[in-house]
Design an enzyme around this catalytic site. Sequence first.
Site, mmCIF file in Angstrom:
data_model
loop_
_atom_site.group_PDB
_atom_site.id
_atom_site.type_symbol
_atom_site.label_atom_id
_atom_site.label_comp_id
_atom_site.label_asym_id
_atom_site.label_seq_id
_atom_site.Cartn_x
_atom_site.Cartn_y
_atom_site.Cartn_z
ATOM 1 N N LYS A 74 39.641 6.615 21.481
ATOM 2 C CA LYS A 74 40.208 5.256 22.044
ATOM 3 C C LYS A 74 41.169 5.699 22.988
ATOM 4 C CE LYS A 74 38.578 2.502 18.116
ATOM 5 N NZ LYS A 74 39.149 1.773 16.845
ATOM 6 N N GLN A 102 44.231 0.425 13.337
ATOM 7 C CA GLN A 102 42.634 1.034 12.949
ATOM 8 C C GLN A 102 42.578 0.942 11.447
ATOM 9 O OE1 GLN A 102 40.627 2.554 15.196
ATOM 10 N NE2 GLN A 102 39.106 3.003 13.564
ATOM 11 N N ASP A 125 40.992 -6.235 19.551
ATOM 12 C CA ASP A 125 39.868 -5.819 18.663
ATOM 13 C C ASP A 125 39.129 -7.062 18.382
ATOM 14 O OD1 ASP A 125 39.276 -3.244 17.596
ATOM 15 O OD2 ASP A 125 40.875 -3.376 16.492
#
Length: 278
Positions: free
Chosen positions: A52, A96, A119
């Site tokens: 990422k 995460q 997200d």
Amino acid sequence: MALLIDGKKISAEIKDELKEIVAKKKAEGKEITLAVIQVGNDKASSVYVGNKKKACEYIGVNSLAYELPEETTEEELLSIVKELNERSDVHGILVQLPLPKHICEDKVLLAINPDKDVDGFHPVSVGRLWIGEEGYESCTPAGVIQLLKRSGIEIAGKECVVIGRSNIVGKPMAAMLLRENGTVTVCHSRTKNLAEVTKRADILVVAIGKPKFITAEYVKEGAVVIDVGIHRNEDNKLCGDVDFDSVEPIASAITPVPGGVGPMTIAMLMCNVVKSNA
Ligand code: GUN
């Protein structure tokens, strides 16, 4: 022979398009910053987070990395999220998953400002998707939609069958296919006569979490087959939820593993990141 849907190529195209948009924004004095939080050092998570960060660098977005120890308390994590919510120079926040067991994931995801929820996991983002409002969308299913669109595959009016009902893939996938005017069926572990249902599909999206589970018996001749799974087989080689060698001869289009859906998740995350300072 089936059309091989090339996620590597399509994700690279998307990242190149984003790179141009970011360069234009920069020329107007507009920077974008993504905060990425990892708690503990789960090996797979470290790889994802590293990828990422690399993608941010490639498209020209700043990434702010928080690598927190396993012992970090829920309170400490929530306080970092709160601080990032309030910072006007931070546009996107990504925590995460999975988090260590002593931290409640739902509580942390709920604490992220929905306007920074790149997200697309916050209940507000999920609700916006279902009612057709603009918002952040879960990256993997959004990537599947892009793979279909950019391969010239029409969704409207098609029988779309999704196997899997997770909050991250199955459910948002169903919402997105419905939004594209597909006729959507969601199958799961309690579905009876699975093959009977999946054989109806013009577009079959498989996120079942079982290596090579879907063989030709589950697939209609000419169907488009999208494989969201990723596993290592007994020879340590990557494979999906679909038995590629069995299904490819009867499908009209299929995604490989690796190189299908996988690379699209980060490309779509980058889309959300660019949107975060629109
Ligand atoms: N863990 C595995 N996939 C994801 C993802 O897409 N986002 C986050 N935040 N964590 C993950």
